[in-house]
Design a protein around this motif. Structure first.
Motif, PDB file in Angstrom:
ATOM      1  N   SER A 159       0.834  -1.195   0.000  1.00 51.78           N
ATOM      2  CA  SER A 159       0.000   0.000   0.000  1.00 51.78           C
ATOM      3  C   SER A 159       0.875   1.254   0.000  1.00 51.78           C
ATOM      4  O   SER A 159       1.961   1.282   0.593  1.00 51.78           O
ATOM      5  CB  SER A 159      -0.909  -0.006   1.244  1.00 51.78           C
ATOM      6  N   ILE A 160       0.368   2.277  -0.671  1.00 56.58           N
ATOM      7  CA  ILE A 160       1.112   3.537  -0.698  1.00 56.58           C
ATOM      8  C   ILE A 160       1.226   4.153   0.692  1.00 56.58           C
ATOM      9  O   ILE A 160       2.233   4.767   1.043  1.00 56.58           O
ATOM     10  CB  ILE A 160       0.433   4.539  -1.669  1.00 56.58           C
ATOM     11  N   TRP A 161       0.206   3.939   1.559  1.00 53.34           N
ATOM     12  CA  TRP A 161       0.243   4.473   2.919  1.00 53.34           C
ATOM     13  C   TRP A 161       1.267   3.723   3.770  1.00 53.34           C
ATOM     14  O   TRP A 161       1.976   4.333   4.568  1.00 53.34           O
ATOM     15  CB  TRP A 161      -1.136   4.384   3.556  1.00 53.34           C
ATOM     16  N   MET A 162       1.337   2.404   3.552  1.00 49.41           N
ATOM     17  CA  MET A 162       2.343   1.642   4.286  1.00 49.41           C
ATOM     18  C   MET A 162       3.749   2.038   3.841  1.00 49.41           C
ATOM     19  O   MET A 162       4.672   2.131   4.646  1.00 49.41           O
ATOM     20  CB  MET A 162       2.121   0.157   4.083  1.00 49.41           C
ATOM     21  N   TYR A 163       3.874   2.297   2.548  1.00 49.48           N
ATOM     22  CA  TYR A 163       5.181   2.716   2.041  1.00 49.48           C
ATOM     23  C   TYR A 163       5.596   4.055   2.651  1.00 49.48           C
ATOM     24  O   TYR A 163       6.741   4.238   3.087  1.00 49.48           O
ATOM     25  CB  TYR A 163       5.121   2.810   0.518  1.00 49.48           C
ATOM     26  N   LEU A 164       4.630   5.001   2.689  1.00 45.98           N
ATOM     27  CA  LEU A 164       4.942   6.303   3.295  1.00 45.98           C
ATOM     28  C   LEU A 164       5.243   6.173   4.785  1.00 45.98           C
ATOM     29  O   LEU A 164       6.108   6.868   5.318  1.00 45.98           O
ATOM     30  CB  LEU A 164       3.767   7.265   3.083  1.00 45.98           C
ATOM     31  N   LEU A 165       4.502   5.258   5.452  1.00 49.28           N
ATOM     32  CA  LEU A 165       4.753   5.072   6.876  1.00 49.28           C
ATOM     33  C   LEU A 165       6.139   4.498   7.121  1.00 49.28           C
ATOM     34  O   LEU A 165       6.844   4.911   8.050  1.00 49.28           O
ATOM     35  CB  LEU A 165       3.673   4.150   7.467  1.00 49.28           C
ATOM     36  N   SER A 182       8.570   7.454   6.632  1.00 44.61           N
ATOM     37  CA  SER A 182       8.495   8.635   7.509  1.00 44.61           C
ATOM     38  C   SER A 182       8.620   8.301   8.991  1.00 44.61           C
ATOM     39  O   SER A 182       8.864   9.208   9.794  1.00 44.61           O
ATOM     40  CB  SER A 182       7.167   9.365   7.276  1.00 44.61           C
TER      41      SER A 182
END
Length: 652
Positions: free
Chosen positions: A112-118, A121
């Motif tokens: 997921s793009i959100w998991m990648y960003l998490l 960051s």
């Protein structure tokens, strides 16, 4: 103080614990996110050829194919892991030939793009969280944090920390009466407003160290039952320009929120010195701080309900703008207590000490002229410590006398050893001082003489006035000049001029300074008249003392030196005549000192008259080690008490 007020009932420790708990949970989440890859990395890695051999031999139980990796379980229960080729058709054929192998295919998962960003960051968020926590902790202590330089360092004392009232302040009745109006105003402001009167905005307490200025300021707050802010003058000044002025503004802002209140500035001379007297320009930090303080005390904006109480022992260096009406328009002198004041102070400090029946407080008060309140508190404490050291349950008069000797003359140095000749020389030296004090009119009564070293003194002759003295006549000062040379002349009469030692160096210094003050400051010279030839202090420029009276002519300087020499020689002549006329008394007094080592004034008179001094507890000859003459002690800090330690006069 911090502007951010904590909610009532909030525990700062709980807040810190919650922050650290949040950091811990973030770490747990961070570790859990990579747990899957960690577990897969724990499987046994085997070569692709070894995997094929085990397939043919039937050593594979399960096989999961996907994402370029084949994982599974061997027939012995061990997990394995190997890299699959890009084309898995051959592997699938081999696995399908062995029906006992369970084959599963994994679909390729898209993160997921959100998991990648998490993932990307989270480390940065973790670092920012720690930085925010550190900055918040640094700002909690106002003025000490990285962003809190301009915060006031004034601390607010509440009644929970120990209430002090005027009942706890003794010996300075006049100062209490001066400050009673401030207490009445804080209790009932309308009483003064009805008559159009205004309470002074500031009160300056002036007095020597230890006289009770800080205690008196706390007593004002305790009587009025109002908040009490305390700060030192040095807390305003920093190396950064503008910080001190910011702290003054912040202090008054805090005081306005708690008005009516008292702001106490201790040692205000650290920030309130005369402007323009320093080496810097007008923009230096100290002067900017003083300017802000002047504006806050009496500027366009009125600070109603805020009373400034300051303390200093150097009122002469304060800026005139600070002392004008509207700012510190009331100066309260806090002097050293007289005999009645010392009696009251001793009674206050003795309340917590179990006393023996033989303790006479008035006798102690009479024998401690020039003592401040702090000195008397130290005297009572030293007596209690001496009694405890001896295992006593009550503090007797003997302990108080020993404590008084220790405070005024220093502790006994019984471990130092001297030869018999050196001890005899010290005895004649101190006997010379004592004999002069008994025969020269104007000298204070002899209190005690000893050849036991105390502190830095190697023998002490101690004179006490009969009552408190606030000035000295020319007759008394000339008597002290003669007293200074009693020890040196006694040694010269007994041993000759060739055997003189260095023990009289401080005697000579004290006599010279006294004679020079008589000539240059007190107008006690007929030739020079009633003129002052030097100021109270010399200016200091870059660490060097610069005399202010450089305009003095050479002729005047020579005349001053001539008059100083005349006064010194008159004192020397007086002392020589006394000791020459009473040489037999000198021998008797020195002999008594060699036997008993310490004599009171009455015992010294009996020894001079050849009478029995009335005690047999004196130490045998040489039983107490004593040092040789040849050293000196500093000037006494007790005005009115003259003590000559090994030919070194004190209190002159």
């Amino acid at each position: 103080m911090n502007d951010d007020k904590e909610p009532q009932g909030t525990n700062p420790w709980m807040k810190s614990l919650a922050i650290w708990l949040g950091i811990f949970l973030a770490l747990v989440v961070f570790v859990t996110m990579f747990e899957g890859s960690s577990r897969s990395s724990q499987a046994e890695g085997i070569a692709y050829s070894d995997f094929l051999n085990r397939v043919e031999e039937g050593g594979i139980k399960e096989a999961d194919i996907g994402n370029g990796v084949i994982t599974g379980t061997l027939t012995n229960g061990t997990t394995y892991r190997t890299t699959a080729p890009a084309n898995t058709a051959f592997v699938e054929q081999k696995l399908n030939e062995n029906k006992a192998i369970t084959v599963r295919f994994k679909a390729e998962e898209q993160p997921s793009i959100w998991m990648y960003l998490l993932y990307q960051s989270l480390p940065f968020l973790f670092i920012l969280g720690i930085g925010f926590f550190v900055m918040r902790q640094m700002q909690k202590n106002a003025g000490s944090g990285a962003m809190g330089f301009g915060k006031s360092r004034a601390r607010m004392l509440t009644q929970k920390e120990g209430r002090v009232t005027f009942d706890d302040v003794a010996g300075i009745d006049e100062a209490r009466e001066e400050l009673q109006e401030i207490v009445d105003f804080l209790k009932d402001p309308t009483r003064f407003a009805r008559l159009g009167g205004k309470i002074p905005k500031g009160a300056l307490l002036v007095g020597s160290p230890g006289t009770g200025k800080t205690l008196l300021a706390r007593a004002i707050a305790g009587e009025a039952n109002v908040p009490f802010f305390t700060i030192s003058g040095s807390d305003f000044v920093e190396m950064f320009v503008g910080v001190g002025a910011s702290r003054v503004r912040d202090m008054f802002e805090q005081a306005k929120k708690n008005a009516p209140c008292i702001v106490f500035i201790d040692e205000i001379d650290a920030v309130g010195r005369h402007r323009g007297a320093g080496l810097g320009n007008g923009n230096d930090e100290r002067e900017q701080t003083l300017n802000q303080l002047l504006v806050e005390m009496d500027g366009f904006e009125a600070n109603e309900g805020i009373i400034i109480v300051a303390a200093t022992n150097r009122p002469d260096v304060l800026d005139p703008a600070l002392l004008r009406p509207g700012r510190f328009d009331r100066q309260v002198v806090v002097p050293r207590p007289d005999i009645d004041g010392r009696l009251k102070i001793l009674e206050v400090h003795m309340k917590k000490v179990p006393l023996a029946p033989d303790v006479i407080t008035r006798t102690l008060a009479r024998g401690t002229p020039g003592f401040s309140g702090a000195d008397l508190a130290n005297l009572v404490n030293e007596a209690a410590l001496l009694a405890a050291r001896k295992g006593k349950r009550l503090v007797a008069m003997r302990e108080f006398e020993e404590a008084k000797d220790k405070v005024m003359m220093g502790a006994e140095r019984k471990s130092m050893v001297m030869t018999e000749d050196e001890k005899r020389s010290t005895a004649y030296h101190e006997a010379g001082h004592a004999l002069v004090s008994l025969h020269v009119p104007g000298c204070d009564p002899l209190h005690k003489v000893t050849i036991i070293p105390r502190g830095r003194a190697l023998g002490v002759t101690w004179n006490l006035p009969e009552r408190d003295r606030y000035s000295m006549s020319m007759k008394q000062m000339k008597a002290r000049l003669a007293l200074c040379f009693g020890g040196r002349i006694a040694e010269q009469l007994i041993y000759g001029a060739d055997e003189l030692n260095t023990g009289a160096s401080n005697d000579i210094q004290q006599a010279t300074d006294m004679a020079r003050s008589m000539v240059m400051e007190y107008g006690m010279s007929e030739k020079l008249g009633w003129l002052r030839y030097r100021d109270n202090q010399d200016e200091v420029f870059l660490g060097h003392s610069v005399s202010r009276n450089q305009h003095m002519s050479e002729e005047t300087a020579r005349l001053i030196d001539s008059e100083v020499r005349r006064l010194v020689e008159e004192g020397e002549t007086t002392a020589r005549k006394v000791l020459t006329d009473h040489l037999d008394e000198l021998h008797r007094l020195a002999g008594a000192l060699l036997e008993f080592e310490t004599l009171t004034g009455e015992e010294s008179k009996k020894a001079i008259a050849g009478q029995d001094i009335g005690r047999d507890d004196g130490a045998a000859r040489g039983s107490t080690p004593v040092t040789a003459a040849g050293s000196s002690i500093p000037k006494s800090k007790r005005p009115g008490a003259g003590g000559w330690g090994d030919a070194a006069p004190q209190g002159a």
